[in-house]
Design a protein around this motif. Structure first.
Motif, short mmCIF file in Angstrom:
data_model
loop_
_atom_site.label_atom_id
_atom_site.label_comp_id
_atom_site.label_asym_id
_atom_site.label_seq_id
_atom_site.Cartn_x
_atom_site.Cartn_y
_atom_site.Cartn_z
N ALA A 222 40.90 33.98 35.13
CA ALA A 222 40.71 34.01 36.58
C ALA A 222 39.37 34.63 36.92
N GLY A 223 38.80 34.16 38.01
CA GLY A 223 37.51 34.65 38.46
C GLY A 223 36.36 33.77 37.98
N THR A 224 35.21 33.96 38.62
CA THR A 224 34.00 33.23 38.26
C THR A 224 32.95 34.22 37.78
N PRO A 225 32.43 34.05 36.57
CA PRO A 225 31.48 35.02 36.01
C PRO A 225 30.29 35.27 36.94
N GLY A 226 30.05 36.54 37.25
CA GLY A 226 28.90 36.92 38.04
C GLY A 226 29.02 36.69 39.53
N GLU A 227 30.18 36.21 40.00
CA GLU A 227 30.37 35.95 41.42
C GLU A 227 31.46 36.87 41.96
N ALA A 228 31.05 37.87 42.72
CA ALA A 228 32.00 38.84 43.27
C ALA A 228 32.57 38.35 44.59
N GLY A 229 33.82 38.73 44.86
CA GLY A 229 34.45 38.37 46.11
C GLY A 229 35.87 38.87 46.16
N ASP A 230 36.63 38.43 47.17
CA ASP A 230 38.03 38.88 47.31
C ASP A 230 38.93 37.71 47.66
N ILE A 231 38.65 36.56 47.09
CA ILE A 231 39.39 35.35 47.42
C ILE A 231 40.59 35.19 46.49
N ASP A 232 41.76 34.89 47.08
CA ASP A 232 42.94 34.55 46.31
C ASP A 232 42.87 33.08 45.90
N GLY A 233 43.63 32.73 44.86
CA GLY A 233 43.63 31.35 44.38
C GLY A 233 43.90 31.34 42.89
N SER A 234 43.72 30.20 42.27
CA SER A 234 43.97 30.09 40.84
C SER A 234 42.67 29.83 40.10
N ARG A 268 47.52 40.55 42.06
CA ARG A 268 48.61 40.09 41.20
C ARG A 268 48.30 38.70 40.65
N ILE A 269 48.49 38.52 39.35
CA ILE A 269 48.30 37.22 38.73
C ILE A 269 49.66 36.74 38.21
N ASP A 270 50.14 35.62 38.72
CA ASP A 270 51.36 35.01 38.21
C ASP A 270 51.01 34.37 36.86
N MET A 271 51.59 34.88 35.78
CA MET A 271 51.21 34.42 34.46
C MET A 271 51.77 33.03 34.14
N THR A 272 52.66 32.51 34.98
CA THR A 272 53.17 31.15 34.79
C THR A 272 52.28 30.13 35.46
N THR A 273 51.86 30.44 36.69
CA THR A 273 51.05 29.49 37.46
C THR A 273 49.56 29.80 37.44
N GLY A 274 49.20 31.06 37.11
CA GLY A 274 47.80 31.47 37.14
C GLY A 274 47.28 31.80 38.52
N VAL A 275 48.14 31.81 39.52
CA VAL A 275 47.70 32.06 40.90
C VAL A 275 47.48 33.56 41.11
N VAL A 276 46.34 33.89 41.74
CA VAL A 276 45.98 35.27 42.06
C VAL A 276 46.24 35.53 43.53
N THR A 277 46.96 36.61 43.83
CA THR A 277 47.20 37.01 45.21
C THR A 277 46.87 38.50 45.35
N THR A 278 46.66 38.94 46.58
CA THR A 278 46.41 40.36 46.86
C THR A 278 47.76 41.02 47.13
N LEU A 279 48.14 41.94 46.24
CA LEU A 279 49.44 42.58 46.35
C LEU A 279 49.44 43.72 47.36
N ALA A 280 48.40 44.55 47.31
CA ALA A 280 48.37 45.73 48.18
C ALA A 280 46.93 46.16 48.42
N GLY A 281 46.71 46.75 49.59
CA GLY A 281 45.37 47.18 49.96
C GLY A 281 44.66 46.12 50.76
N THR A 282 43.58 46.54 51.44
CA THR A 282 42.81 45.62 52.28
C THR A 282 41.33 45.79 51.98
N THR A 283 40.67 44.71 51.61
CA THR A 283 39.23 44.77 51.33
C THR A 283 38.47 45.23 52.56
N GLY A 284 37.58 46.21 52.38
CA GLY A 284 36.77 46.71 53.47
C GLY A 284 37.45 47.74 54.34
#
Length: 594
Positions: A222-234, A268-284
């Motif tokens: 998960a994630g894109t090398p060198g690209e920072a952000g707070d986007i959920d997705g797979s 949170r990363i669902d290890m079955t689907t690979g989907v990333v979600t924000t479990l707790a906290g708020t960016t910024g």
């Protein structure tokens, strides 16, 4: 409001470079005090004249009450809870604590010696290892060997250390098998419950990597090398911002939690689907709010640990100097801050002692059943064994005085500056949260600004002012003005040396960003170093996590980006924004005509 207290990755960089660059030597040479000349006219390299001016370090094995650690970052508990392994980062070793005897020993590596050698026990070498995890069957451990950009493997029976993945001679984000794969400052590693694969928080790549433990094949989960952000997705559609901790749990419904440090969130990363979600906290929107799902706030969480069943997690909430518990066994997650009291883990409540406080908690581990934990405080070099439900803690180790807030010792200093005539020497006494004047002749220090152990952003005179991990310092040639890179406030501070008045030159305290502008309108992200021009008209800033060199006009406080493209890392040469940097951590100005 963002109020950052620490950055493990940048502190590890400092630890890694201590042997390669001597800031005191650089400043002595700039002041005309070196290289020196012997009686026969031959130049004497300053390396022949090195002596300790101020500060010290002590590390040793032994009983829990007398053992010393040196800036430890990560830890792991054995499956039966009988012992823990500790990544003793500053000493480049893996230490072992046996709870029944209370004894601390060096399990792998040799204290104070960095390197990348494989071998058995003390013949092995690490370079600022920041995390360790033990396989479910107890047969081996994996180490995030951060400054070597590798994942190391330790055979728990023989003590043999081998390089499992990554290449210590290179950093990057390449997938591949074993040493063909590349990492960039991996800070955390976790092994799945079935022992088939591991996850790595590849911090400076802003990604989570997966390692097949049979084939040693490394892929990017998960994630894109060198690209920072707070986007959920797979997959690569998800974005992180300096993930420093990862751990897995969940039993038949496996998932991973990620301490997404600069987003101040737990992902949170669902290890079955690979989907990333924000479990707790708020960016910024940093904070220390306990409670349920929508209300929870964290402040620069560095590490996370999950119980085997996925019902409970611990978080090292570094910016809040606290250990937080997440309960995951209901429709809404619940977060509470642990209020620990000093006691034997097995003691009854009536024997509980004084409250346990943390300075810079950066690591946590949790037993499989979630009842016992470990907290690692990098600043105090103390390991705390925790009864999670009873909220009791047993502290192991002796506070390392180079980190304990004090008027009398250098405390994790990261930068030094000197006037041209050599009469004024300033030290950014980083973990102490102070700027101090050093008298070279006697090695004594005097606090110029800030108060020991007090983290804040207040302007004021002398000790009325406060800092949040000041890492970079520059002094004008005439010694009248100092400029400070106040890293975790994301600001540049100015000190009038005559009055000791501290003012904020540029940036807004606690707000990370990437904007040019005047004064508080401008935004930095964890600036690491500063330099001031000879005529005191401008300041240059190594804005490390924006991957850029910024310029501040001293008269107008106008901030402009001189070189690099804000938020874009790389290594391209070019003019202005066409040039690319990756985490610049130093800057200097050459006077015209030099």
């Amino acid at each position: 409001m963002r109020s950052i207290r620490t950055s493990i990755g940048s502190l590890l960089i400092v630890l890694a470079l201590l042997g390669a660059w001597n800031p005191a030597r650089a400043e002595l040479e700039r002041a005309g005090l070196g290289p020196r000349v012997a009686g026969d006219g031959a130049a004497l390299d300053l390396t022949d004249l090195v002596s300790t001016i101020a500060g010290y370090h002590q590390a040793n094995d032994g009983a829990a009450a007398v053992a010393h650690f040196h800036g430890p970052v990560g830890a792991a508990l054995s499956a039966d809870g009988a012992f823990a392994l500790v990544a003793d980062t500053g000493d480049h070793t893996i230490r072992k604590i046996v709870f029944a005897t209370g004894m601390v020993t060096t399990f792998a590596g040799n204290a104070g010696e960095s390197g990348t050698a494989d071998g058995i026990g003390t013949a092995a070498r690490f370079y600022a290892p920041s995390d360790v995890t033990i396989s479910p069957n107890g047969l081996f451990a994996l180490v995030a060997d951060t400054a070597n950009n590798t994942i190391r493997k330790i055979d728990m029976t023989s003590g043999l250390v081998s390089t499992f993945a990554g290449d210590s001679a290179a950093s990057g984000s390449a997938d591949g098998i074993g040493t063909a794969a590349l990492f960039f400052s991996p800070n955390s590693v976790s092994i799945s419950a079935d022992g088939e694969f591991a996850l790595v928080a590849d911090t400076d790549n802003d990604t989570i990597r997966k390692i097949d433990l049979l084939s040693a094949a490394v892929t990017t989960l998960a994630g894109t090398p060198g690209e920072a952000g707070d986007i959920d997705g797979s997959g690569n559609r998800a974005l992180f911002n300096r993930p420093t901790g990862v751990d897995m749990g969940g039993g038949n419904d496996p998932f991973a939690l990620v301490a997404d440090q600069l987003n101040s969130t737990i992902r949170r990363i669902d290890m079955t689907t690979g989907v990333v979600t924000t479990l707790a906290g708020t960016t910024g929107d940093d904070g220390d709010t306990d409670g349920t799902t929508g209300d929870i706030r964290f402040n620069m969480p560095t590490s996370v640990a999950v119980s085997a069943d996925g019902a409970r997690a611990l978080v090292a909430d570094t910016g809040n100097s606290s250990i937080r518990e997440i309960r995951l066994d209901s429709d809404q997650i619940q977060v509470r801050t642990l209020a620990l009291t000093a006691s034997s883990i097995e003691a009854a409540p009536a024997t509980a002692g004084p409250a346990i406080t943390f300075i810079q908690p950066v690591g946590v581990a949790l037993s499989a059943d979630g009842t016992r934990g470990i907290a690692v405080d990098m600043a105090s070099s103390i390991i705390t064994r925790i009864d999670v439900e009873g909220q009791y803690g047993q502290q192991i180790g002796v506070t390392d005085q180079i980190y304990a807030p004090t008027d009398n010792h250098l405390n994790g200093p990261e930068s030094v500056a000197m006037s041209d005539n050599g009469h004024v020497v300033l030290v950014a006494n980083t973990v102490n949260q102070t700027i101090e004047r050093l008298t070279l002749a006697v090695g004594a220090t005097e606090i110029i600004a800030g108060s020991p152990g007090v983290v804040g952003s207040a302007d004021g005179v002398g000790r009325e002012a406060s800092f949040a991990y000041p890492v970079g310092i520059a002094l004008s040639a005439d010694g009248t003005v100092a400029v400070v890179a106040d890293r975790d406030n994301h600001t540049i501070r100015e000190i009038d040396m005559a009055t000791r008045q501290v003012t904020t030159l540029a940036g807004m305290a606690g707000v990370a960003g990437a904007e040019d502008g005047v004064g508080a309108e401008a935004m930095f992200t964890m600036p690491q170093a500063v330099a001031i021009s000879g005529d005191k008209t401008y300041v240059l800033v190594a804005d490390s996590y924006n991957h850029a060199i910024r310029r501040i006009d001293m008269a107008t406080h106008q901030v402009t980006t001189l070189a690099g493209s804000l938020g874009v890392s790389g290594s391209s040469n070019g003019v202005g924004g066409a040039a690319l940097f990756s985490l610049p951590s130093g800057v200097a100005i050459c006077d015209a005509g030099a």
